[in-house]
Design a protein around this motif. Structure first.
Motif, PDB file in Angstrom:
ATOM      1  N   VAL A  35       1.204  -1.016   0.170  1.00 48.36           N
ATOM      2  CA  VAL A  35       0.487   0.186   0.181  1.00 48.36           C
ATOM      3  C   VAL A  35       0.390   1.123   0.412  1.00 48.36           C
ATOM      4  CG1 VAL A  35      -1.667   0.998   1.311  1.00 48.36           C
ATOM      5  CG2 VAL A  35      -1.703  -1.019   1.323  1.00 48.36           C
ATOM      6  N   SER A  36       1.165   1.867  -1.243  1.00 50.24           N
ATOM      7  CA  SER A  36       2.057   3.167  -1.339  1.00 50.24           C
ATOM      8  C   SER A  36       0.613   4.316  -1.049  1.00 50.24           C
ATOM      9  CB  SER A  36       2.781   3.563  -2.954  1.00 50.24           C
ATOM     10  OG  SER A  36       3.345   2.759  -2.601  1.00 50.24           O
ATOM     11  N   ALA A  37       1.382   5.765  -0.367  1.00 49.23           N
ATOM     12  CA  ALA A  37       0.527   6.653  -0.531  1.00 49.23           C
ATOM     13  C   ALA A  37       0.909   7.518  -1.171  1.00 49.23           C
ATOM     14  CB  ALA A  37       0.371   7.576   0.861  1.00 49.23           C
ATOM     15  N   ASN A  46       7.432   5.619  -2.362  1.00 48.67           N
ATOM     16  CA  ASN A  46       7.024   4.508  -3.699  1.00 48.67           C
ATOM     17  C   ASN A  46       8.199   3.794  -3.435  1.00 48.67           C
ATOM     18  OD1 ASN A  46       4.792   3.141  -4.511  1.00 48.67           O
ATOM     19  ND2 ASN A  46       5.905   3.885  -6.361  1.00 48.67           N
ATOM     20  N   ALA A  47       9.373   4.102  -3.763  1.00 49.13           N
ATOM     21  CA  ALA A  47      10.709   3.406  -4.310  1.00 49.13           C
ATOM     22  C   ALA A  47      10.779   2.419  -2.858  1.00 49.13           C
ATOM     23  CB  ALA A  47      12.081   3.964  -4.394  1.00 49.13           C
ATOM     24  N   SER A  48      10.488   2.624  -1.555  1.00 55.18           N
ATOM     25  CA  SER A  48      10.424   1.391  -0.601  1.00 55.18           C
ATOM     26  C   SER A  48       9.540   0.918  -0.600  1.00 55.18           C
ATOM     27  CB  SER A  48      10.533   3.018   0.401  1.00 55.18           C
ATOM     28  OG  SER A  48      10.909   2.076   1.631  1.00 55.18           O
ATOM     29  N   GLY A 207       8.536  -1.466   8.270  1.00 57.25           N
ATOM     30  CA  GLY A 207       7.220  -1.004   7.948  1.00 57.25           C
ATOM     31  C   GLY A 207       8.594   0.517   6.834  1.00 57.25           C
ATOM     32  N   CYS A 208       8.083   0.931   5.989  1.00 56.37           N
ATOM     33  CA  CYS A 208       8.738   2.242   4.926  1.00 56.37           C
ATOM     34  C   CYS A 208       8.617   3.168   5.921  1.00 56.37           C
ATOM     35  CB  CYS A 208       7.836   1.827   3.867  1.00 56.37           C
ATOM     36  SG  CYS A 208       8.002   0.543   2.935  1.00 56.37           S
ATOM     37  N   ARG A 281       6.197  15.036   0.786  1.00 60.98           N
ATOM     38  CA  ARG A 281       5.949  16.584  -0.198  1.00 60.98           C
ATOM     39  C   ARG A 281       6.922  16.565  -1.210  1.00 60.98           C
ATOM     40  NH1 ARG A 281       1.815  19.480   3.035  1.00 60.98           N
ATOM     41  NH2 ARG A 281      -0.402  18.619   2.529  1.00 60.98           N
ATOM     42  N   ALA A 282       8.312  16.402  -0.274  1.00 55.02           N
ATOM     43  CA  ALA A 282       9.657  16.950  -1.473  1.00 55.02           C
ATOM     44  C   ALA A 282      10.455  15.876  -2.026  1.00 55.02           C
ATOM     45  CB  ALA A 282      10.593  17.604  -0.323  1.00 55.02           C
ATOM     46  N   THR A 283       9.840  14.386  -1.820  1.00 55.49           N
ATOM     47  CA  THR A 283      10.114  13.461  -2.366  1.00 55.49           C
ATOM     48  C   THR A 283       9.203  12.489  -3.658  1.00 55.49           C
ATOM     49  OG1 THR A 283       9.856  12.072  -0.645  1.00 55.49           O
ATOM     50  CG2 THR A 283      11.993  12.819  -0.883  1.00 55.49           C
ATOM     51  N   ALA A 284       8.203  13.234  -3.303  1.00 54.96           N
ATOM     52  CA  ALA A 284       7.022  12.298  -3.920  1.00 54.96           C
ATOM     53  C   ALA A 284       7.435  12.659  -6.062  1.00 54.96           C
ATOM     54  CB  ALA A 284       5.384  13.040  -3.860  1.00 54.96           C
ATOM     55  N   VAL A 285       6.670  11.545  -5.782  1.00 53.11           N
ATOM     56  CA  VAL A 285       6.677  11.481  -7.833  1.00 53.11           C
ATOM     57  C   VAL A 285       5.978  10.822  -8.360  1.00 53.11           C
ATOM     58  CG1 VAL A 285       9.211   9.955  -7.529  1.00 53.11           C
ATOM     59  CG2 VAL A 285       7.210   8.476  -7.135  1.00 53.11           C
TER      60      VAL A 285
END
Length: 285
Positions: A35-37, A46-48, A207-208, A281-285
């Motif tokens: 499950v990705s937020a 998401n990479a994690s 946990g990611c 927010r800074a790393t979102a893709v």
């Protein structure tokens, strides 16, 4: 509008999404999920999640039917098609459907891959401001909890017990110590301002969000200890909180009806939540 799901190569209305009754995910819980937020229409960390997906699949000798790059493309396509701003993307890979029900791995069967989205305002969820109550339950799960298996019956029972008690989460106990939550990682902040969470092993899911929060805390020179803790230690702590993709960082204000700290979300928990949201927010893709 009927939401759009992805099933084995096709985007279909959720109401029409189907897999075989012989699918091994259904018959044996022979599958892995993630499950990705999603925040502001973008995937968080998401990479994690995809790295953990690949690891879990490897632990049960199950191959992905698509590349990780293609899976992320599908995730983004689902977000776009469903006009999802905030929420989650669920994905599941099973060993597929054979012609009958046999415990041994089938040969020549393509794995099943499904995905769907759910809307959720993680940032402004009421529990993010108020914190949640936690109850404790025995940890009755299998011994490979590091594998993100779809076999979640023990967690379902734990979460149902929490719901019936009016609590937001259940912390699972083994040998007198907290393993983790029904769907989250467990943290405490000691009176000496040390962040404590159980170390990664076969006893918990890696946990990611937990991983990201620990890194963010260490970058800010906060003291961290990865070790088990008891409920007695948690009740004597300054603060307690849980982390997950669908919670980010959420205060735990009571355990089994007894307050943690002041019985309100503590300043460290609130600050870590702010830091994590900034990171997201800074790393979102």
């Amino acid at each position: 509008m009927d939401p759009i799901a992805y099933v084995n190569g096709s985007f279909v209305p959720l109401s029409e999404a189907k897999v075989s009754i012989l699918d091994r995910g259904f018959l044996f819980a022979d599958g892995i999920y993630e499950v990705s937020a999603v925040l502001d229409g973008k995937l968080i960390d998401n990479a994690s999640h995809l790295a953990r997906l690949q690891r879990s699949l490897g632990e049960i000798a199950l191959e992905l039917p698509e590349s990780l790059e293609r899976i992320e493309e599908i995730q983004k396509e689902l977000i776009a098609r469903n006009e999802l701003t905030n929420g989650t993307v669920y994905l599941e890979v099973t060993r597929g459907a054979d012609r009958g029900r046999d415990f041994a791995f089938p040969k020549g069967v393509r794995p099943t891959l499904i995905m769907f989205t759910s809307a959720k305002d993680i940032i402004n969820a009421p529990s993010a401001k108020t914190g949640v109550a936690v109850i404790t339950v025995p940890d009755i799960r299998w011994t490979r909890r590091d594998i993100k298996s779809v076999a979640l019956l023990a967690q379902v029972l734990a979460k149902q017990a929490a719901a019936e008690a009016g609590a937001g989460e259940a912390w699972m106990i083994e040998n007198g110590l907290v393993t983790e939550g029904g769907s989250s990682s467990a943290f405490i902040l000691t009176q000496d301002d040390v962040l404590v969470t159980r170390h990664n092993s076969n006893e918990i899911l890696p946990g990611c969000t937990r991983k990201a929060v620990l890194k963010l805390a260490e970058e800010r020179q906060l003291r961290v200890e990865e070790r088990p803790f008891s409920i007695a230690e948690a009740l004597s702590a300054k603060e307690a909180f849980a982390t997950s993709a669908s919670l980010f960082v959420q205060a735990v204000i009571s355990i089994d009806g007894k307050p943690v700290g002041t019985g309100n979300p503590g300043p460290m928990t609130q600050r870590l939540r702010e830091i994590y949201v900034e990171f997201a927010r800074a790393t979102a893709v």
